[in-house]
Design a protein around this motif. Structure first.
Motif, PDB file in Angstrom:
ATOM      1  N   PRO A 119       7.135  -5.646  16.558  1.00 30.14           N
ATOM      2  CA  PRO A 119       6.993  -6.642  15.485  1.00 30.14           C
ATOM      3  C   PRO A 119       6.069  -7.806  15.827  1.00 30.14           C
ATOM      4  O   PRO A 119       5.291  -8.249  14.975  1.00 30.14           O
ATOM      5  N   ALA A 120       6.126  -8.322  17.052  1.00 27.59           N
ATOM      6  CA  ALA A 120       5.255  -9.451  17.418  1.00 27.59           C
ATOM      7  C   ALA A 120       3.785  -9.042  17.324  1.00 27.59           C
ATOM      8  O   ALA A 120       2.930  -9.842  16.931  1.00 27.59           O
ATOM      9  N   ARG A 121       3.491  -7.808  17.666  1.00 24.53           N
ATOM     10  CA  ARG A 121       2.112  -7.326  17.587  1.00 24.53           C
ATOM     11  C   ARG A 121       1.677  -7.165  16.129  1.00 24.53           C
ATOM     12  O   ARG A 121       0.529  -7.381  15.789  1.00 24.53           O
ATOM     13  N   VAL A 122       2.610  -6.763  15.269  1.00 25.34           N
ATOM     14  CA  VAL A 122       2.305  -6.673  13.837  1.00 25.34           C
ATOM     15  C   VAL A 122       1.910  -8.051  13.322  1.00 25.34           C
ATOM     16  O   VAL A 122       0.918  -8.204  12.601  1.00 25.34           O
ATOM     17  N   ASN A 123       2.659  -9.069  13.704  1.00 26.96           N
ATOM     18  CA  ASN A 123       2.330 -10.439  13.295  1.00 26.96           C
ATOM     19  C   ASN A 123       0.944 -10.843  13.803  1.00 26.96           C
ATOM     20  O   ASN A 123       0.147 -11.436  13.060  1.00 26.96           O
ATOM     21  N   SER A 124       0.651 -10.514  15.064  1.00 23.87           N
ATOM     22  CA  SER A 124      -0.670 -10.828  15.628  1.00 23.87           C
ATOM     23  C   SER A 124      -1.780 -10.083  14.889  1.00 23.87           C
ATOM     24  O   SER A 124      -2.875 -10.617  14.707  1.00 23.87           O
ATOM     25  N   MET A 125      -1.490  -8.861  14.471  1.00 19.05           N
ATOM     26  CA  MET A 125      -2.469  -8.079  13.719  1.00 19.05           C
ATOM     27  C   MET A 125      -2.835  -8.802  12.413  1.00 19.05           C
ATOM     28  O   MET A 125      -4.015  -8.951  12.090  1.00 19.05           O
ATOM     29  N   PHE A 126      -1.829  -9.267  11.682  1.00 22.10           N
ATOM     30  CA  PHE A 126      -2.104  -9.984  10.435  1.00 22.10           C
ATOM     31  C   PHE A 126      -2.854 -11.295  10.703  1.00 22.10           C
ATOM     32  O   PHE A 126      -3.768 -11.649   9.961  1.00 22.10           O
ATOM     33  N   PRO A 171      -5.057  -1.334  13.252  1.00 23.58           N
ATOM     34  CA  PRO A 171      -4.860  -1.526  14.682  1.00 23.58           C
ATOM     35  C   PRO A 171      -5.454  -0.314  15.390  1.00 23.58           C
ATOM     36  O   PRO A 171      -5.373   0.813  14.890  1.00 23.58           O
ATOM     37  N   ALA A 172      -6.065  -0.516  16.539  1.00 23.97           N
ATOM     38  CA  ALA A 172      -6.574   0.613  17.323  1.00 23.97           C
ATOM     39  C   ALA A 172      -5.392   1.444  17.799  1.00 23.97           C
ATOM     40  O   ALA A 172      -4.278   0.935  17.951  1.00 23.97           O
ATOM     41  N   TYR A 173      -5.652   2.709  18.039  1.00 23.91           N
ATOM     42  CA  TYR A 173      -4.636   3.561  18.644  1.00 23.91           C
ATOM     43  C   TYR A 173      -4.717   3.414  20.158  1.00 23.91           C
ATOM     44  O   TYR A 173      -5.808   3.423  20.727  1.00 23.91           O
ATOM     45  N   ALA A 229       1.245   2.161  -7.491  1.00 25.65           N
ATOM     46  CA  ALA A 229       2.155   1.759  -8.569  1.00 25.65           C
ATOM     47  C   ALA A 229       2.978   0.531  -8.175  1.00 25.65           C
ATOM     48  O   ALA A 229       3.128  -0.409  -8.968  1.00 25.65           O
ATOM     49  N   VAL A 230       3.495   0.524  -6.953  1.00 28.47           N
ATOM     50  CA  VAL A 230       4.293  -0.610  -6.486  1.00 28.47           C
ATOM     51  C   VAL A 230       3.416  -1.853  -6.331  1.00 28.47           C
ATOM     52  O   VAL A 230       3.842  -2.971  -6.644  1.00 28.47           O
ATOM     53  N   TRP A 231       2.179  -1.678  -5.884  1.00 26.56           N
ATOM     54  CA  TRP A 231       1.254  -2.809  -5.757  1.00 26.56           C
ATOM     55  C   TRP A 231       1.055  -3.473  -7.118  1.00 26.56           C
ATOM     56  O   TRP A 231       1.206  -4.687  -7.253  1.00 26.56           O
ATOM     57  N   GLU A 232       0.723  -2.692  -8.099  1.00 24.23           N
ATOM     58  CA  GLU A 232       0.422  -3.245  -9.424  1.00 24.23           C
ATOM     59  C   GLU A 232       1.633  -3.918 -10.065  1.00 24.23           C
ATOM     60  O   GLU A 232       1.504  -4.973 -10.674  1.00 24.23           O
ATOM     61  N   THR A 233       2.807  -3.317  -9.919  1.00 22.07           N
ATOM     62  CA  THR A 233       3.968  -3.828 -10.645  1.00 22.07           C
ATOM     63  C   THR A 233       4.781  -4.884  -9.892  1.00 22.07           C
ATOM     64  O   THR A 233       5.396  -5.739 -10.521  1.00 22.07           O
ATOM     65  N   HIS A 234       4.795  -4.819  -8.563  1.00 21.28           N
ATOM     66  CA  HIS A 234       5.696  -5.702  -7.815  1.00 21.28           C
ATOM     67  C   HIS A 234       5.038  -6.553  -6.734  1.00 21.28           C
ATOM     68  O   HIS A 234       5.451  -7.681  -6.514  1.00 21.28           O
ATOM     69  N   LEU A 235       4.080  -6.002  -6.016  1.00 23.21           N
ATOM     70  CA  LEU A 235       3.528  -6.733  -4.869  1.00 23.21           C
ATOM     71  C   LEU A 235       2.359  -7.635  -5.243  1.00 23.21           C
ATOM     72  O   LEU A 235       2.275  -8.764  -4.778  1.00 23.21           O
ATOM     73  N   LYS A 236       1.456  -7.144  -6.068  1.00 17.41           N
ATOM     74  CA  LYS A 236       0.287  -7.939  -6.460  1.00 17.41           C
ATOM     75  C   LYS A 236       0.700  -9.284  -7.065  1.00 17.41           C
ATOM     76  O   LYS A 236       0.149 -10.323  -6.679  1.00 17.41           O
ATOM     77  N   PRO A 237       1.670  -9.303  -7.976  1.00 16.39           N
ATOM     78  CA  PRO A 237       2.070 -10.597  -8.556  1.00 16.39           C
ATOM     79  C   PRO A 237       2.634 -11.585  -7.540  1.00 16.39           C
ATOM     80  O   PRO A 237       2.647 -12.787  -7.778  1.00 16.39           O
ATOM     81  N   ARG A 238       3.096 -11.111  -6.387  1.00 14.97           N
ATOM     82  CA  ARG A 238       3.651 -11.992  -5.356  1.00 14.97           C
ATOM     83  C   ARG A 238       2.560 -12.671  -4.532  1.00 14.97           C
ATOM     84  O   ARG A 238       2.865 -13.530  -3.721  1.00 14.97           O
ATOM     85  N   GLY A 239       1.312 -12.246  -4.696  1.00 14.43           N
ATOM     86  CA  GLY A 239       0.200 -12.922  -4.058  1.00 14.43           C
ATOM     87  C   GLY A 239       0.020 -12.689  -2.566  1.00 14.43           C
ATOM     88  O   GLY A 239      -0.509 -13.548  -1.871  1.00 14.43           O
ATOM     89  N   TYR A 240       0.447 -11.546  -2.064  1.00 12.45           N
ATOM     90  CA  TYR A 240       0.252 -11.256  -0.642  1.00 12.45           C
ATOM     91  C   TYR A 240      -1.234 -11.331  -0.299  1.00 12.45           C
ATOM     92  O   TYR A 240      -2.070 -10.814  -1.012  1.00 12.45           O
ATOM     93  N   GLU A 241      -1.552 -11.958   0.839  1.00  8.46           N
ATOM     94  CA  GLU A 241      -2.943 -12.031   1.296  1.00  8.46           C
ATOM     95  C   GLU A 241      -3.417 -10.697   1.850  1.00  8.46           C
ATOM     96  O   GLU A 241      -4.583 -10.361   1.754  1.00  8.46           O
ATOM     97  N   ALA A 242      -2.500  -9.957   2.461  1.00  7.86           N
ATOM     98  CA  ALA A 242      -2.833  -8.666   3.047  1.00  7.86           C
ATOM     99  C   ALA A 242      -1.567  -7.819   3.126  1.00  7.86           C
ATOM    100  O   ALA A 242      -0.450  -8.343   3.181  1.00  7.86           O
ATOM    101  N   VAL A 243      -1.774  -6.508   3.134  1.00  8.62           N
ATOM    102  CA  VAL A 243      -0.669  -5.557   3.202  1.00  8.62           C
ATOM    103  C   VAL A 243      -1.042  -4.466   4.199  1.00  8.62           C
ATOM    104  O   VAL A 243      -2.188  -4.009   4.230  1.00  8.62           O
ATOM    105  N   TRP A 244      -0.073  -4.049   5.015  1.00  8.63           N
ATOM    106  CA  TRP A 244      -0.268  -2.940   5.946  1.00  8.63           C
ATOM    107  C   TRP A 244       0.432  -1.726   5.369  1.00  8.63           C
ATOM    108  O   TRP A 244       1.642  -1.724   5.194  1.00  8.63           O
TER     109      TRP A 244
END
Length: 168
Positions: free
Chosen positions: A47-54, A67-69, A22-37
């Motif tokens: 946080p630095a590893r999250v950035n590297s993951m993207f 991300p691998a466990y 629901a949030v994707w359709e109404t709020h996030l999709k229109p913002r044009g995110y390339e990827a979402v975790w």
């Protein structure tokens, strides 16, 4: 469930995946995110590893990944455990090092990274999923089971602590 991103805050009753759809359709999709975790609240990752993951996810044009466990994580599916390349007979001088990523046909839905394109394809399944159970298997199928667009990202591991058992 709550979702906070870039100054947005949402609170809705219900389960994670239906709420996310629901949030994707109404709020996030229109913002044009390339990827979402879409990640469970008990997952640990700097946080630095999250950035590297993207960065890794986008560099290789992946549709779906995780991300691998790490070795100390509590896991359900062994395919999600971090892999390393060990010394081999053909190269005994090589040091052990972590693989960058592995193509697979499975991503656990508790740590799923989805591209904009993948989200548009699977959002209907997310919206009707009461608990998320089985989405690990459904999402790759909806995406056509590509052999080179779904991956476990070994070079950017996360940690999943042991599940706490509540007294009866």
């Amino acid at each position: 469930r709550r979702l906070a991103t870039h100054g947005l805050y949402f609170e809705r009753k219900g389960m994670k995946w239906a709420n996310f759809a629901a949030v994707w359709e109404t709020h996030l999709k229109p913002r044009g995110y390339e990827a979402v975790w879409v990640v469970d609240d008990d997952i640990q990752m700097p946080p630095a590893r999250v950035n590297s993951m993207f960065e890794l996810f986008l560099r290789y044009g992946l549709l779906l990944a995780q991300p691998a466990y790490d070795e100390a994580s509590d896991i359900t599916h062994t395919i999600t455990r971090q892999h390393s390349m060990r010394q081999s007979a053909s190269n005994p001088q090589s040091d052990s090092h972590i693989c960058s990523f592995r193509y697979t046909n499975f991503v656990e839905n508790g740590v799923a990274v989805l591209s904009h394109k993948a989200l548009n394809a699977v959002v209907g399944a997310l919206a009707v999923s009461p608990s998320g159970a089985g989405l690990d298997y459904v999402m790759p199928a909806i995406l056509g089971d590509p052999t080179d667009r779904i991956a476990v990202l070994d070079s950017v591991p996360c940690h999943h602590p042991a599940r706490r058992v509540l007294p009866a």
